[in-house]
Design an enzyme around this catalytic site. Sequence first.
Site, PDB file in Angstrom:
ATOM      1  N   LYS A   1      46.687  -1.313   6.743  1.00  0.00           N
ATOM      2  CA  LYS A   1      45.375  -1.941   6.955  1.00  0.00           C
ATOM      3  C   LYS A   1      44.258  -0.991   6.506  1.00  0.00           C
ATOM      4  CE  LYS A   1      47.171  -4.499  10.931  1.00  0.00           C
ATOM      5  NZ  LYS A   1      47.386  -4.415  12.372  1.00  0.00           N
TER       6      LYS A   1
ATOM      7  N   GLY B   1      43.611  -8.507  13.013  1.00  0.00           N
ATOM      8  CA  GLY B   1      43.829  -9.813  13.652  1.00  0.00           C
ATOM      9  C   GLY B   1      42.636 -10.743  13.546  1.00  0.00           C
TER      10      GLY B   1
ATOM     11  N   GLU C   1      55.224  -6.280  15.193  1.00  0.00           N
ATOM     12  CA  GLU C   1      55.837  -6.875  14.015  1.00  0.00           C
ATOM     13  C   GLU C   1      57.308  -7.142  14.323  1.00  0.00           C
ATOM     14  OE1 GLU C   1      54.042  -7.416  10.940  1.00  0.00           O
ATOM     15  OE2 GLU C   1      52.509  -7.088  12.433  1.00  0.00           O
TER      16      GLU C   1
ATOM     17  N   ILE D   1      39.416 -10.152  14.074  1.00  0.00           N
ATOM     18  CA  ILE D   1      38.088  -9.607  13.710  1.00  0.00           C
ATOM     19  C   ILE D   1      37.850  -9.869  12.218  1.00  0.00           C
ATOM     20  CG2 ILE D   1      36.634  -7.546  13.608  1.00  0.00           C
ATOM     21  CD1 ILE D   1      38.473  -6.222  15.649  1.00  0.00           C
TER      22      ILE D   1
ATOM     23  N   LYS E   1      49.740  -7.280   5.169  1.00  0.00           N
ATOM     24  CA  LYS E   1      49.080  -5.998   4.821  1.00  0.00           C
ATOM     25  C   LYS E   1      49.983  -5.072   4.024  1.00  0.00           C
ATOM     26  CE  LYS E   1      50.234  -6.488   9.230  1.00  0.00           C
ATOM     27  NZ  LYS E   1      50.028  -7.673  10.035  1.00  0.00           N
TER      28      LYS E   1
ATOM     29  N   GLY F   1      54.314 -10.438  22.032  1.00  0.00           N
ATOM     30  CA  GLY F   1      54.208 -10.946  20.650  1.00  0.00           C
ATOM     31  C   GLY F   1      53.232 -10.173  19.787  1.00  0.00           C
TER      32      GLY F   1
ATOM     33  N   ARG G   1      62.744 -19.582   6.984  1.00  0.00           N
ATOM     34  CA  ARG G   1      64.001 -18.961   6.572  1.00  0.00           C
ATOM     35  C   ARG G   1      65.188 -19.676   7.234  1.00  0.00           C
ATOM     36  NH1 ARG G   1      62.204 -13.538   7.507  1.00  0.00           N
ATOM     37  NH2 ARG G   1      61.083 -13.385   5.563  1.00  0.00           N
TER      38      ARG G   1
HETATM   39  N1  HSE Z   1      51.757  -5.806  14.769  1.00  0.00           N
HETATM   40  C1  HSE Z   1      50.372  -5.858  14.429  1.00  0.00           C
HETATM   41  C2  HSE Z   1      49.578  -5.156  15.514  1.00  0.00           C
HETATM   42  C3  HSE Z   1      49.938  -7.290  14.311  1.00  0.00           C
HETATM   43  O1  HSE Z   1      50.149  -4.837  16.548  1.00  0.00           O
HETATM   44  O2  HSE Z   1      48.405  -4.893  15.332  1.00  0.00           O
HETATM   45  C4  HSE Z   1      48.716  -7.478  13.543  1.00  0.00           C
HETATM   46  O3  HSE Z   1      48.787  -6.904  12.290  1.00  0.00           O
END
Ligand code: HSE
Length: 440
Positions: free
Chosen positions: A211, A140, A196, A142, A111, A193, A51
């Site tokens: 999810k 993530g 989101e 898995i 998602k 990190g 972006r």
């Molecule tokens: N923000 C999401 C979490 C990242 O904390 O699980 C993975 O989807």
Amino acid sequence: MSASNSPCTIHVGLAGLGNVGAGVYKNLDANRDLILQRTGADIRVKRVVVRDLSRPRDVAVPAEMISTDWQDLISDTEIQVIVELIGGTTTAYDLVCAALRAKKIVVTGNKALLAERGQELFALAEECGVPIYFEAAVAGGIPIIQVLQEGLVGNRILSIHGIINGTCNYILTRMSQAGLSYADALGEAQEKGYAEADPTLDVSGWDAAHKAIILASLSYGFWIPTSCVHVEGVDKIDIADFKFAKRLGYTIKLLSVIRADEQGLVEVRTQPTLVPLSHVLANVSGSFNAVLVNGDIVGETLFYGRGAGQDPTSSSVISDLCEAAAVIVYGARHTGFVPHGLYGKSKPAEETISHYYLRLTVDDVPGVLAQVSAELGRRNIGISSMIQPEDLEDTSGSTSLVLMIHDAKLGDMTQALEALRALKCVRGEPSWMRVETLQS
Ligand code: HSE
């Protein structure tokens, strides 16, 4: 074809070079030779779209490879696979549709996009004969999507219990184990990190709910409408609830529960839940995720790993890129979602049944318990146990009342809570959570 003697170059267009995008770029490069040996494919990022060109990045990408127009990925005829990691449901939707129409395989970690628009996107994928892969969209690192699509394909899925938001699990773990405030724990999760870009999606419970919708849709063969999903976040949990939960033999987790009842009605919900301390899910800490899948043939299976963060999530994207490479090298497979008709109906959220924990702050005067239990009893809600902890009483004339509640319908609970809020003897907002005994 032998994987080792006919390397085939797969050109990838990468949309998004944030935390996960940078991880894909970095890790694909680091493990290129290994991936080539295993798959017979030399997977290379050819173009990257971002972006904002001026933003500092975790990886150094040659300037001639980067632009700001996602159409550049579509118009490049050498690009066979597009990785969508820009998030959101508008531009990402346009990009995915354009990629499918241009016959480019799509890999996405989005998602929200799949939960809200998956039905349309997979219909388009079917029409175009091009797959969408989305391992990174849930839990993530898995590989839970492959588990449901392949490893457990012969099973009817009886239930899924998942801790599938790393940010919330990190926050709840830090509140529970270090006594941190909610705000401090969220700040730490953001620094690491896990959250989101807009952490509202995480803490409201919607990231986990998106999810859960994907897992439920794969398990039961139809897209679950978001309107049938009950979602609550972690932002209202008080540190006092951890203390009471512990006394009762539980801890608090943001738990997503998916299951079909005997009539085949599928329930999907994500909410803070009391989980027995003795259960393995209670010990899933920090940003780790765990998904407990109960299949009619296999029984209970548990999948555990890092549910957020650059490297674990990029591992899932790379797995999808290898799957895409296999399709290009060896030929077509399914489009990513196979609708099937064994079940087919969502259970309305208000009809779902559970045990509940309820903490009220009430006037410390005679007759209060009778008023509270009358409101519950009126809605056919029974109390299984109660504590009024003397050591935690304050001096303001109020006291905590903690009730464990028998099986109750969510609709009845919601009505009872409204009535309790209206009682003069009840102060402030009741705190209430589901309780999962997690006994098979
Ligand atoms: N923000 C999401 C979490 C990242 O904390 O699980 C993975 O989807």
